[in-house]
Motif scaffolding. Structure first.
Motif, PDB file in Angstrom:
ATOM      1  N   ILE A 258      -3.879  13.692  -0.321  1.00  0.00           N
ATOM      2  CA  ILE A 258      -3.244  13.766   1.084  1.00  0.00           C
ATOM      3  C   ILE A 258      -3.645  15.071   1.831  1.00  0.00           C
ATOM      4  O   ILE A 258      -3.590  16.026   1.211  1.00  0.00           O
ATOM      5  CB  ILE A 258      -1.797  13.690   1.381  1.00  0.00           C
ATOM      6  N   THR A 259      -4.211  15.030   3.123  1.00  0.00           N
ATOM      7  CA  THR A 259      -4.741  16.049   3.716  1.00  0.00           C
ATOM      8  C   THR A 259      -3.982  16.105   5.242  1.00  0.00           C
ATOM      9  O   THR A 259      -3.435  15.081   5.419  1.00  0.00           O
ATOM     10  CB  THR A 259      -6.083  15.871   4.043  1.00  0.00           C
ATOM     11  N   ASP A 261      -4.758  15.907   8.035  1.00  0.00           N
ATOM     12  CA  ASP A 261      -5.281  14.648   8.959  1.00  0.00           C
ATOM     13  C   ASP A 261      -4.725  13.575   8.638  1.00  0.00           C
ATOM     14  O   ASP A 261      -5.108  12.524   9.523  1.00  0.00           O
ATOM     15  CB  ASP A 261      -6.958  14.809   9.126  1.00  0.00           C
ATOM     16  N   ASP A 262      -4.247  13.207   7.604  1.00  0.00           N
ATOM     17  CA  ASP A 262      -3.621  11.801   7.043  1.00  0.00           C
ATOM     18  C   ASP A 262      -2.469  11.423   8.206  1.00  0.00           C
ATOM     19  O   ASP A 262      -1.321  12.067   7.512  1.00  0.00           O
ATOM     20  CB  ASP A 262      -3.507  11.614   5.733  1.00  0.00           C
ATOM     21  N   ALA A 263      -2.549  10.694   9.246  1.00  0.00           N
ATOM     22  CA  ALA A 263      -1.070  10.757   9.745  1.00  0.00           C
ATOM     23  C   ALA A 263      -0.418   9.172   9.261  1.00  0.00           C
ATOM     24  O   ALA A 263       0.621   9.052   9.651  1.00  0.00           O
ATOM     25  CB  ALA A 263      -1.578  10.363  11.447  1.00  0.00           C
ATOM     26  N   ILE A 264      -1.287   8.479   8.510  1.00  0.00           N
ATOM     27  CA  ILE A 264      -0.529   7.040   7.946  1.00  0.00           C
ATOM     28  C   ILE A 264      -0.944   7.113   6.381  1.00  0.00           C
ATOM     29  O   ILE A 264      -2.232   7.290   6.156  1.00  0.00           O
ATOM     30  CB  ILE A 264      -1.187   5.820   8.667  1.00  0.00           C
ATOM     31  N   VAL A 265      -0.128   7.238   5.772  1.00  0.00           N
ATOM     32  CA  VAL A 265      -0.313   7.012   4.231  1.00  0.00           C
ATOM     33  C   VAL A 265       0.586   5.964   3.617  1.00  0.00           C
ATOM     34  O   VAL A 265       1.675   5.458   4.149  1.00  0.00           O
ATOM     35  CB  VAL A 265      -0.260   8.083   3.217  1.00  0.00           C
ATOM     36  N   SER A 266       0.098   5.455   2.551  1.00  0.00           N
ATOM     37  CA  SER A 266       1.025   4.354   1.726  1.00  0.00           C
ATOM     38  C   SER A 266       1.562   4.908   0.275  1.00  0.00           C
ATOM     39  O   SER A 266       0.823   5.709  -0.223  1.00  0.00           O
ATOM     40  CB  SER A 266       0.096   3.065   1.420  1.00  0.00           C
ATOM     41  N   ALA A 267       2.748   4.535   0.187  1.00  0.00           N
ATOM     42  CA  ALA A 267       3.246   4.880  -1.012  1.00  0.00           C
ATOM     43  C   ALA A 267       3.118   3.884  -2.150  1.00  0.00           C
ATOM     44  O   ALA A 267       3.645   3.909  -3.217  1.00  0.00           O
ATOM     45  CB  ALA A 267       5.030   5.064  -0.970  1.00  0.00           C
ATOM     46  N   ALA A 268       2.001   2.885  -2.050  1.00  0.00           N
ATOM     47  CA  ALA A 268       1.369   1.821  -2.998  1.00  0.00           C
ATOM     48  C   ALA A 268       2.601   0.959  -3.485  1.00  0.00           C
ATOM     49  O   ALA A 268       3.740   1.054  -2.812  1.00  0.00           O
ATOM     50  CB  ALA A 268       0.986   2.466  -4.150  1.00  0.00           C
ATOM     51  N   SER A 269       2.299   0.005  -3.999  1.00  0.00           N
ATOM     52  CA  SER A 269       3.445  -0.871  -4.619  1.00  0.00           C
ATOM     53  C   SER A 269       4.208  -0.455  -5.509  1.00  0.00           C
ATOM     54  O   SER A 269       4.136   0.377  -6.461  1.00  0.00           O
ATOM     55  CB  SER A 269       2.616  -2.441  -5.108  1.00  0.00           C
ATOM     56  N   CYS A 270       5.468  -1.262  -5.993  1.00  0.00           N
ATOM     57  CA  CYS A 270       6.004  -0.904  -7.061  1.00  0.00           C
ATOM     58  C   CYS A 270       5.403  -0.882  -8.307  1.00  0.00           C
ATOM     59  O   CYS A 270       5.424  -0.330  -9.342  1.00  0.00           O
ATOM     60  CB  CYS A 270       7.389  -1.935  -7.177  1.00  0.00           C
ATOM     61  N   THR A 271       4.692  -2.006  -8.447  1.00  0.00           N
ATOM     62  CA  THR A 271       3.838  -2.587  -9.829  1.00  0.00           C
ATOM     63  C   THR A 271       2.841  -1.184  -9.945  1.00  0.00           C
ATOM     64  O   THR A 271       2.620  -0.630 -11.139  1.00  0.00           O
ATOM     65  CB  THR A 271       2.961  -3.504  -9.649  1.00  0.00           C
ATOM     66  N   THR A 272       2.071  -0.760  -9.064  1.00  0.00           N
ATOM     67  CA  THR A 272       1.199   0.295  -8.995  1.00  0.00           C
ATOM     68  C   THR A 272       2.169   1.781  -9.511  1.00  0.00           C
ATOM     69  O   THR A 272       1.543   2.459 -10.353  1.00  0.00           O
ATOM     70  CB  THR A 272       0.632   0.749  -7.714  1.00  0.00           C
TER      71      THR A 272
END
Length: 311
Positions: A258-259, A261-272
């Motif tokens: 994460i930098t 400049d990252d205004a949007i990130v995902s916490a990924a799926s529960c399985t991931t």
């Protein structure tokens, strides 16, 4: 220990744990279970008397905001032959915690939950439980689409009781006139809206907020960018796997990606999140060429078998 643990957290932002098991908000039985767990990774059960001595040491030296593993500190102190009677513990703690001794409390960050399904309510419980003195993350609002005339009461009831995760640890009060929920002293503004971009959060004194989108309705940059077009939002976190160029982050594995400049990130799926920490450790130690994963998944709100908002 319990009042001391609470005071350290509220006044100084210190979160003590035992091998990853937080002591904050735990009952006496749960604290003792955390001590007994240490036997699974070592030869002896961690002594509660030693834990108390370390907690009292924290109160004397007053470290800055930090998550601190007491079991690791006790193990190191004992290995050096330290005495809990002669004052050497305080000197040891100052040396070990030098990095956080001068740390200043972080300025509070407003959080808005966009959606209030099971994931949203669990995130709310966590934020409320760890809000402490108000530094760090502060849950300020929940954004919903109105489902019925008694929508607010239903939402509050679902926050209070969960058939899987149990009852809410505390009190939940509803102010229908002002459309707010008061949960353990945390005042949550409920905002009814259909368009993410139409909301002016600053009208509720919410600024530079992180919007946690747990609806699953938008998973790409185009859809989630609608939140950034509203007033008072600086970043967006998606609680589902992102599509396109959105970074899917598993904390502790690739969170350094994460930098600013990252205004949007995902916490990924529960399985991931279930697979990746173990897989990362195996890959680092031995290397992984390819793999196959089977999952047995609990039922979700897509299968309307448990608490859900319905007519």
């Amino acid at each position: 220990m319990i009042p001391l643990i609470g005071r350290l957290y509220r006044e100084h932002g210190v979160v003590p744990s035992i091998l990853g098991r937080r002591l904050l908000g735990r009952s006496p039985a749960e604290i003792l279970k955390a001590h007994r767990f240490t036997r699974k990774v070592g030869d002896q059960v961690l002594s509660p008397e030693k834990t108390l001595a370390v907690l009292e040491g924290f109160a004397r030296i007053v470290p800055g905001p930090a998550s601190i593993d007491i079991a690791r500190l006790v193990t190191e102190f004992d290995a050096r032959g330290g005495s809990y009677e002669d004052g050497s513990l305080d000197s040891f703690l100052r040396d070990e915690l030098a990095e956080v001794m001068s740390a200043e409390p972080s300025s509070p960050t407003d959080v808005v939950l966009y959606g209030f399904g099971r994931i949203g309510r669990l995130v709310a419980r966590l934020l409320i439980a760890h809000q402490g003195s108000g530094d760090g993350l502060r849950l300020r609002a929940v954004v919903l689409r109105r489902g019925s005339s008694d929508d607010l009461l239903k939402r509050a009831e679902l926050l209070k009781r969960d058939s899987v995760h149990g009852a809410f640890a505390g009190t939940v009060e509803v102010d229908e006139e002002n459309e707010t929920i008061l949960a353990n002293g945390t005042l949550i503004q409920v905002i009814y809206a259909n368009d993410p971009a139409e909301i002016d959060y600053t009208a509720y004194d919410i600024h530079d907020a992180i919007v946690v989108d747990n609806t699953g309705r938008w998973r790409d940059e185009e859809g989630l960018s609608q939140h950034l077009r509203s007033t008072g939002v600086s970043r967006v976190l998606l609680t589902a796997p992102g599509k396109g160029g959105i970074k899917n982050i598993v904390f502790g594995v690739n969170s350094d990606d994460i930098t600013p400049d990252d205004a949007i990130v995902s916490a990924a799926s529960c399985t991931t999140n279930a697979i990746t920490p173990v897989l990362a450790a195996i890959d680092e130690a031995y290397g992984v060429r390819r793999g196959h994963v089977e999952t047995v998944h609990s039922f979700t709100n897509d299968q309307n078998l448990i608490d859900n908002f319905h007519s």
